[in-house]
Design an enzyme around this catalytic site. Structure first.
Site, PDB file in Angstrom:
ATOM      1  N   LYS A   1       0.838  -1.210   0.000  1.00  0.00           N
ATOM      2  CA  LYS A   1       0.000   0.000   0.000  1.00  0.00           C
ATOM      3  C   LYS A   1       0.872   1.260   0.000  1.00  0.00           C
ATOM      4  O   LYS A   1       0.676   2.151  -0.809  1.00  0.00           O
ATOM      5  CB  LYS A   1      -0.935   0.021   1.227  1.00  0.00           C
ATOM      6  CG  LYS A   1      -1.918  -1.136   1.279  1.00  0.00           C
ATOM      7  CD  LYS A   1      -2.859  -1.020   2.468  1.00  0.00           C
ATOM      8  CE  LYS A   1      -2.174  -1.064   3.813  1.00  0.00           C
ATOM      9  NZ  LYS A   1      -1.477  -2.322   4.117  1.00  0.00           N
TER      10      LYS A   1
ATOM     11  N   ARG B   1     -10.037   1.619   8.591  1.00  0.00           N
ATOM     12  CA  ARG B   1      -9.520   0.285   8.878  1.00  0.00           C
ATOM     13  C   ARG B   1     -10.545  -0.583   9.601  1.00  0.00           C
ATOM     14  O   ARG B   1     -10.229  -1.703   9.998  1.00  0.00           O
ATOM     15  CB  ARG B   1      -8.291   0.449   9.759  1.00  0.00           C
ATOM     16  CG  ARG B   1      -7.103  -0.330   9.298  1.00  0.00           C
ATOM     17  CD  ARG B   1      -5.969   0.016  10.232  1.00  0.00           C
ATOM     18  NE  ARG B   1      -4.831  -0.793   9.976  1.00  0.00           N
ATOM     19  CZ  ARG B   1      -3.803  -0.407   9.248  1.00  0.00           C
ATOM     20  NH1 ARG B   1      -3.782   0.761   8.655  1.00  0.00           N
ATOM     21  NH2 ARG B   1      -2.775  -1.213   9.104  1.00  0.00           N
TER      22      ARG B   1
ATOM     23  N   ARG C   1      11.485  -5.852   4.946  1.00  0.00           N
ATOM     24  CA  ARG C   1      11.254  -4.400   4.793  1.00  0.00           C
ATOM     25  C   ARG C   1      12.201  -3.592   5.685  1.00  0.00           C
ATOM     26  O   ARG C   1      12.437  -3.915   6.842  1.00  0.00           O
ATOM     27  CB  ARG C   1       9.818  -4.064   5.168  1.00  0.00           C
ATOM     28  CG  ARG C   1       9.626  -2.540   5.243  1.00  0.00           C
ATOM     29  CD  ARG C   1       8.221  -2.103   5.309  1.00  0.00           C
ATOM     30  NE  ARG C   1       7.452  -2.779   6.333  1.00  0.00           N
ATOM     31  CZ  ARG C   1       6.136  -2.737   6.392  1.00  0.00           C
ATOM     32  NH1 ARG C   1       5.461  -2.071   5.480  1.00  0.00           N
ATOM     33  NH2 ARG C   1       5.490  -3.367   7.345  1.00  0.00           N
TER      34      ARG C   1
ATOM     35  N   ARG D   1      10.872  -1.893  11.335  1.00  0.00           N
ATOM     36  CA  ARG D   1       9.812  -1.407  12.217  1.00  0.00           C
ATOM     37  C   ARG D   1       9.621  -2.344  13.409  1.00  0.00           C
ATOM     38  O   ARG D   1       9.719  -3.553  13.280  1.00  0.00           O
ATOM     39  CB  ARG D   1       8.490  -1.325  11.430  1.00  0.00           C
ATOM     40  CG  ARG D   1       8.285   0.012  10.767  1.00  0.00           C
ATOM     41  CD  ARG D   1       7.177   0.041   9.775  1.00  0.00           C
ATOM     42  NE  ARG D   1       5.916  -0.565  10.167  1.00  0.00           N
ATOM     43  CZ  ARG D   1       4.800  -0.533   9.417  1.00  0.00           C
ATOM     44  NH1 ARG D   1       4.831   0.082   8.242  1.00  0.00           N
ATOM     45  NH2 ARG D   1       3.697  -1.102   9.811  1.00  0.00           N
TER      46      ARG D   1
ATOM     47  N   ARG E   1      -1.307  -8.710  13.322  1.00  0.00           N
ATOM     48  CA  ARG E   1      -1.782  -7.697  12.370  1.00  0.00           C
ATOM     49  C   ARG E   1      -2.613  -8.333  11.254  1.00  0.00           C
ATOM     50  O   ARG E   1      -3.614  -7.770  10.813  1.00  0.00           O
ATOM     51  CB  ARG E   1      -0.584  -6.932  11.783  1.00  0.00           C
ATOM     52  CG  ARG E   1      -0.010  -5.916  12.774  1.00  0.00           C
ATOM     53  CD  ARG E   1       1.376  -5.447  12.400  1.00  0.00           C
ATOM     54  NE  ARG E   1       1.449  -4.842  11.099  1.00  0.00           N
ATOM     55  CZ  ARG E   1       2.578  -4.710  10.396  1.00  0.00           C
ATOM     56  NH1 ARG E   1       3.720  -5.171  10.892  1.00  0.00           N
ATOM     57  NH2 ARG E   1       2.572  -4.135   9.232  1.00  0.00           N
TER      58      ARG E   1
HETATM   59  P1  AP5 Z   1       4.773  -1.678   1.892  1.00  0.00           P
HETATM   60  O1  AP5 Z   1       4.498  -0.789   0.724  1.00  0.00           O
HETATM   61  O2  AP5 Z   1       5.535  -1.086   3.049  1.00  0.00           O
HETATM   62  O3  AP5 Z   1       3.439  -2.397   2.380  1.00  0.00           O
HETATM   63  P2  AP5 Z   1       2.162  -1.836   3.163  1.00  0.00           P
HETATM   64  O4  AP5 Z   1       0.963  -2.478   2.555  1.00  0.00           O
HETATM   65  O5  AP5 Z   1       2.209  -0.336   3.216  1.00  0.00           O
HETATM   66  O6  AP5 Z   1       2.440  -2.505   4.561  1.00  0.00           O
HETATM   67  P3  AP5 Z   1       2.294  -1.968   6.044  1.00  0.00           P
HETATM   68  O7  AP5 Z   1       2.881  -3.043   6.911  1.00  0.00           O
HETATM   69  O8  AP5 Z   1       2.867  -0.587   6.191  1.00  0.00           O
HETATM   70  O9  AP5 Z   1       0.768  -1.935   6.198  1.00  0.00           O
HETATM   71  P4  AP5 Z   1       0.020  -1.867   7.502  1.00  0.00           P
HETATM   72  O10 AP5 Z   1      -1.353  -1.585   7.008  1.00  0.00           O
HETATM   73  O11 AP5 Z   1       0.167  -3.048   8.381  1.00  0.00           O
HETATM   74  O12 AP5 Z   1       0.772  -0.686   8.303  1.00  0.00           O
HETATM   75  P5  AP5 Z   1       0.394   0.813   8.643  1.00  0.00           P
HETATM   76  O13 AP5 Z   1       1.626   1.587   8.680  1.00  0.00           O
HETATM   77  O14 AP5 Z   1      -0.765   1.295   7.841  1.00  0.00           O
HETATM   78  O15 AP5 Z   1       5.558  -2.958   1.336  1.00  0.00           O
HETATM   79  C1  AP5 Z   1       6.035  -3.953   2.222  1.00  0.00           C
HETATM   80  C2  AP5 Z   1       7.432  -4.436   1.756  1.00  0.00           C
HETATM   81  O16 AP5 Z   1       7.282  -5.103   0.498  1.00  0.00           O
HETATM   82  C3  AP5 Z   1       8.433  -3.303   1.513  1.00  0.00           C
HETATM   83  O17 AP5 Z   1       9.712  -3.725   1.931  1.00  0.00           O
HETATM   84  C4  AP5 Z   1       8.415  -3.081   0.001  1.00  0.00           C
HETATM   85  O18 AP5 Z   1       9.657  -2.636  -0.500  1.00  0.00           O
HETATM   86  C5  AP5 Z   1       8.079  -4.489  -0.508  1.00  0.00           C
HETATM   87  N1  AP5 Z   1       7.267  -4.483  -1.725  1.00  0.00           N
HETATM   88  C6  AP5 Z   1       6.247  -3.635  -2.033  1.00  0.00           C
HETATM   89  N2  AP5 Z   1       5.725  -3.944  -3.230  1.00  0.00           N
HETATM   90  C7  AP5 Z   1       6.419  -5.029  -3.682  1.00  0.00           C
HETATM   91  C8  AP5 Z   1       6.350  -5.834  -4.860  1.00  0.00           C
HETATM   92  N3  AP5 Z   1       5.458  -5.586  -5.827  1.00  0.00           N
HETATM   93  N4  AP5 Z   1       7.213  -6.862  -4.982  1.00  0.00           N
HETATM   94  C9  AP5 Z   1       8.121  -7.134  -4.014  1.00  0.00           C
HETATM   95  N5  AP5 Z   1       8.244  -6.394  -2.884  1.00  0.00           N
HETATM   96  C10 AP5 Z   1       7.396  -5.365  -2.713  1.00  0.00           C
HETATM   97  O19 AP5 Z   1      -0.174   0.631  10.135  1.00  0.00           O
HETATM   98  C11 AP5 Z   1       0.679   0.250  11.196  1.00  0.00           C
HETATM   99  C12 AP5 Z   1      -0.111   0.253  12.500  1.00  0.00           C
HETATM  100  O20 AP5 Z   1      -0.609   1.598  12.770  1.00  0.00           O
HETATM  101  C13 AP5 Z   1      -1.366  -0.627  12.547  1.00  0.00           C
HETATM  102  O21 AP5 Z   1      -1.053  -1.973  12.867  1.00  0.00           O
HETATM  103  C14 AP5 Z   1      -2.184   0.076  13.658  1.00  0.00           C
HETATM  104  O22 AP5 Z   1      -1.681  -0.251  14.926  1.00  0.00           O
HETATM  105  C15 AP5 Z   1      -1.891   1.552  13.402  1.00  0.00           C
HETATM  106  N6  AP5 Z   1      -2.879   2.161  12.493  1.00  0.00           N
HETATM  107  C16 AP5 Z   1      -2.649   2.684  11.249  1.00  0.00           C
HETATM  108  N7  AP5 Z   1      -3.788   3.135  10.712  1.00  0.00           N
HETATM  109  C17 AP5 Z   1      -4.777   2.894  11.624  1.00  0.00           C
HETATM  110  C18 AP5 Z   1      -6.185   3.104  11.634  1.00  0.00           C
HETATM  111  N8  AP5 Z   1      -6.825   3.646  10.593  1.00  0.00           N
HETATM  112  N9  AP5 Z   1      -6.869   2.726  12.740  1.00  0.00           N
HETATM  113  C19 AP5 Z   1      -6.262   2.191  13.816  1.00  0.00           C
HETATM  114  N10 AP5 Z   1      -4.927   1.935  13.857  1.00  0.00           N
HETATM  115  C20 AP5 Z   1      -4.197   2.285  12.769  1.00  0.00           C
END
Ligand code: AP5
Length: 220
Positions: free
Chosen positions: A13, A88, A127, A161, A172
């Site tokens: 994402k 979410r 990552r 992270r 998660r």
């Molecule tokens: P990456 O692009 O980093 O993936 P992502 O989908 O953004 O993954 P996240 O782990 O950041 O998502 P998340 O939803 O768990 O975390 P968030 O920060 O929102 O890609 C991942 C890896 O793969 C990278 O190394 C990249 O280089 C590689 N990659 C990408 N595309 C690729 C491809 N095509 N081929 C190969 N490799 C590839 O949330 C974190 C925490 O914050 C949550 O757990 C929660 O506690 C809190 N939080 C955030 N938003 C809310 C909300 N709305 N409500 C409540 N809590 C929230």
């Protein structure tokens, strides 16, 4: 355009949001990045969010919705935005609907990134993100930085992270299935969901996403 990006942890994402936001000239609003910025500034919100994030759980709706609303009301988001990680759960989706309705605006699409669970685990394990800006994302083998441990974009230190440990990732994923996946049906009922595969080269997925969004736009 006003777009919501949805998909499991590690779906890509953040990677796709950075590229799509640039191409579509709209701000990328990531609630995860906003929380991480608060954690590094050691704000009260950051201290509260960290305990939930480190355990792999959602930060409470009340503070999350207020933070997202505040960011969406900034001047750069008046004509559109790409939401990454928000909403979410169904409560957050309802709060977003109410906010948009009060401004007489609508979402254009919900882009759902599909990726198998075993790929998610590999992506998260490798990552590395930048200490200066958590939107600078690398992968040890899939998109390695030119110099190990150093961000190609700004020279910052790369780190893993705290919530990317194996146990936390399992929580998660469970939280994603039980709390976040229901928003896909919620938005399907509004005819907004566009699903694409998030497997393959990053550029190819960006192309796929832009084509799918263009098709969606043409139907408006
Ligand atoms: P990456 O692009 O980093 O993936 P992502 O989908 O953004 O993954 P996240 O782990 O950041 O998502 P998340 O939803 O768990 O975390 P968030 O920060 O929102 O890609 C991942 C890896 O793969 C990278 O190394 C990249 O280089 C590689 N990659 C990408 N595309 C690729 C491809 N095509 N081929 C190969 N490799 C590839 O949330 C974190 C925490 O914050 C949550 O757990 C929660 O506690 C809190 N939080 C955030 N938003 C809310 C909300 N709305 N409500 C409540 N809590 C929230």
């Amino acid at each position: 355009m006003r777009i919501v990006l949805v998909g499991p942890p590690g779906a890509g994402k953040g990677t796709q949001a950075t590229r799509l936001a640039e191409k579509l000239r709209i701000p990328h609003i990531s609630t995860g990045d906003l929380f991480r910025a608060n954690i590094s500034r050691q704000t009260d919100l950051g201290k509260l969010a960290k305990s939930y994030m480190d355990a792999g759980n959602l930060v409470p709706d009340e503070v999350t919705i207020a933070m997202a609303k505040d960011r969406m009301e900034q001047p750069d988001a008046v004509d559109g935005f790409l939401l990454d990680g928000f909403p979410r759960n169904v409560q957050q989706a309802e709060a977003l609907d109410a906010l948009l309705k009060s401004e007489d605006i609508k979402l254009d699409a919900v882009l759902d990134l599909e990726v198998p669970e075993e790929e998610v685990v590999k992506r998260i394990a490798g990552r590395r993100i930048c200490r200066n800006d958590s939107s600078h994302v690398f992968h040890e083998s899939y998109s390695a930085p030119k110099q190990a441990g150093v961000c190609d974009t700004c020279g910052g230190e790369l780190y893993q992270r705290d919530d990317d440990s194996e146990d936390t990732v399992r929580t998660r994923l469970e939280v994603y299935h039980t709390q976040t996946e229901p928003i896909i049906d919620y938005y399907k009922a509004q005819g907004l969901v566009v699903t694409i595969s998030s497997l393959g080269p990053v550029d190819e997925i960006t192309r796929r996403a832009l084509e799918a969004l263009k098709r969606e736009d043409a139907t408006q």
